[in-house]
Design a protein around this motif. Sequence first.
Motif, PDB file in Angstrom:
ATOM      1  N   THR A  12      11.926   2.825 -18.869  1.00  0.00           N
ATOM      2  CA  THR A  12      11.459   3.335 -18.230  1.00  0.00           C
ATOM      3  C   THR A  12      10.218   4.415 -19.082  1.00  0.00           C
ATOM      4  O   THR A  12      11.018   4.980 -19.822  1.00  0.00           O
ATOM      5  CB  THR A  12      10.614   4.644 -16.941  1.00  0.00           C
ATOM      6  N   THR A  14      10.264   7.674 -18.837  1.00  0.00           N
ATOM      7  CA  THR A  14      10.659   9.198 -18.714  1.00  0.00           C
ATOM      8  C   THR A  14      12.264   8.917 -18.621  1.00  0.00           C
ATOM      9  O   THR A  14      12.504   9.940 -18.044  1.00  0.00           O
ATOM     10  CB  THR A  14      10.179   9.184 -17.304  1.00  0.00           C
ATOM     11  N   ARG A  65       7.376  -2.801 -13.437  1.00  0.00           N
ATOM     12  CA  ARG A  65       7.243  -2.644 -14.003  1.00  0.00           C
ATOM     13  C   ARG A  65       5.050  -2.330 -14.086  1.00  0.00           C
ATOM     14  O   ARG A  65       4.370  -2.157 -14.479  1.00  0.00           O
ATOM     15  CB  ARG A  65       7.350  -4.206 -14.741  1.00  0.00           C
ATOM     16  N   TYR A  67       3.697  -0.813 -11.874  1.00  0.00           N
ATOM     17  CA  TYR A  67       3.705   0.844 -10.947  1.00  0.00           C
ATOM     18  C   TYR A  67       3.736   1.185 -12.503  1.00  0.00           C
ATOM     19  O   TYR A  67       2.726   2.297 -12.959  1.00  0.00           O
ATOM     20  CB  TYR A  67       4.859   0.931 -10.618  1.00  0.00           C
ATOM     21  N   LEU A  68       4.095   1.136 -13.260  1.00  0.00           N
ATOM     22  CA  LEU A  68       4.172   1.715 -15.118  1.00  0.00           C
ATOM     23  C   LEU A  68       3.448   1.074 -15.610  1.00  0.00           C
ATOM     24  O   LEU A  68       2.189   1.936 -16.893  1.00  0.00           O
ATOM     25  CB  LEU A  68       5.933   1.520 -16.195  1.00  0.00           C
ATOM     26  N   ASP A  69       2.421  -0.173 -15.086  1.00  0.00           N
ATOM     27  CA  ASP A  69       0.953  -1.026 -16.322  1.00  0.00           C
ATOM     28  C   ASP A  69       0.055  -0.538 -15.325  1.00  0.00           C
ATOM     29  O   ASP A  69      -1.286  -0.674 -15.759  1.00  0.00           O
ATOM     30  CB  ASP A  69       1.429  -2.061 -15.864  1.00  0.00           C
ATOM     31  N   LEU A 161       6.180  11.693 -13.488  1.00  0.00           N
ATOM     32  CA  LEU A 161       5.137  11.043 -12.615  1.00  0.00           C
ATOM     33  C   LEU A 161       4.386  11.149 -12.130  1.00  0.00           C
ATOM     34  O   LEU A 161       3.477  10.290 -11.444  1.00  0.00           O
ATOM     35  CB  LEU A 161       6.587  11.264 -11.154  1.00  0.00           C
ATOM     36  N   HIS A 164       1.899  10.100 -14.500  1.00  0.00           N
ATOM     37  CA  HIS A 164       1.644   9.043 -14.567  1.00  0.00           C
ATOM     38  C   HIS A 164       0.823   8.544 -13.561  1.00  0.00           C
ATOM     39  O   HIS A 164      -0.728   8.166 -13.491  1.00  0.00           O
ATOM     40  CB  HIS A 164       2.783   8.875 -14.484  1.00  0.00           C
TER      41      HIS A 164
END
Length: 168
Positions: A12, A14, A65, A67-69, A161, A164
């Motif tokens: 990630t 982070t 994935r 969530y990160l996108d 977080l 983000h």
Amino acid sequence: MTSTIDAQVLPTPTGPLSLLVHEGVLVAGGFTDDPGAMFARLPVALRELPLRTVPDLGKPAQAVRDYLDGDLFALDLVELDQPGTPKRQRLLAALRAVPAGTTVSYAELAEHAGLPRTAARAAGAACAQNLIAPFVPCHRVLPSSGGFGGYYYGTPVKEWLLRHEQAL
């Protein structure tokens, strides 16, 4: 066939995120590259099972994935289980209900759990013992006195977080 705890470490922005699954249910998640560190925090009955690293955990890994996108609600759809008293379970459920992009204070968390007489300290303890970050989003709880407060994986991870999720 022996039941196992399956682990995967995901990159990630982070830092690495270790996920542990038992029989398709997420039982631990944390910002570490060492699944063994998460495994050591599991209840005794789960620690008696073998820990094995797998290439892909499926739905929980895909949720990270997504969530990160930018799909900030992807983590909400993953089935999870962690131990705790009925009071702790109410606090964890209230915590999971805090929407991405928002924050609450520890006192507000206790109130949302239907435990208004519970000191903010109990809400803080529930966060501190949370085994499934960021799926149970303790990063969304901030002290009413200001600042970021504590976070098991460090304030920079909590700040990332929240940024983000655009809660800052």
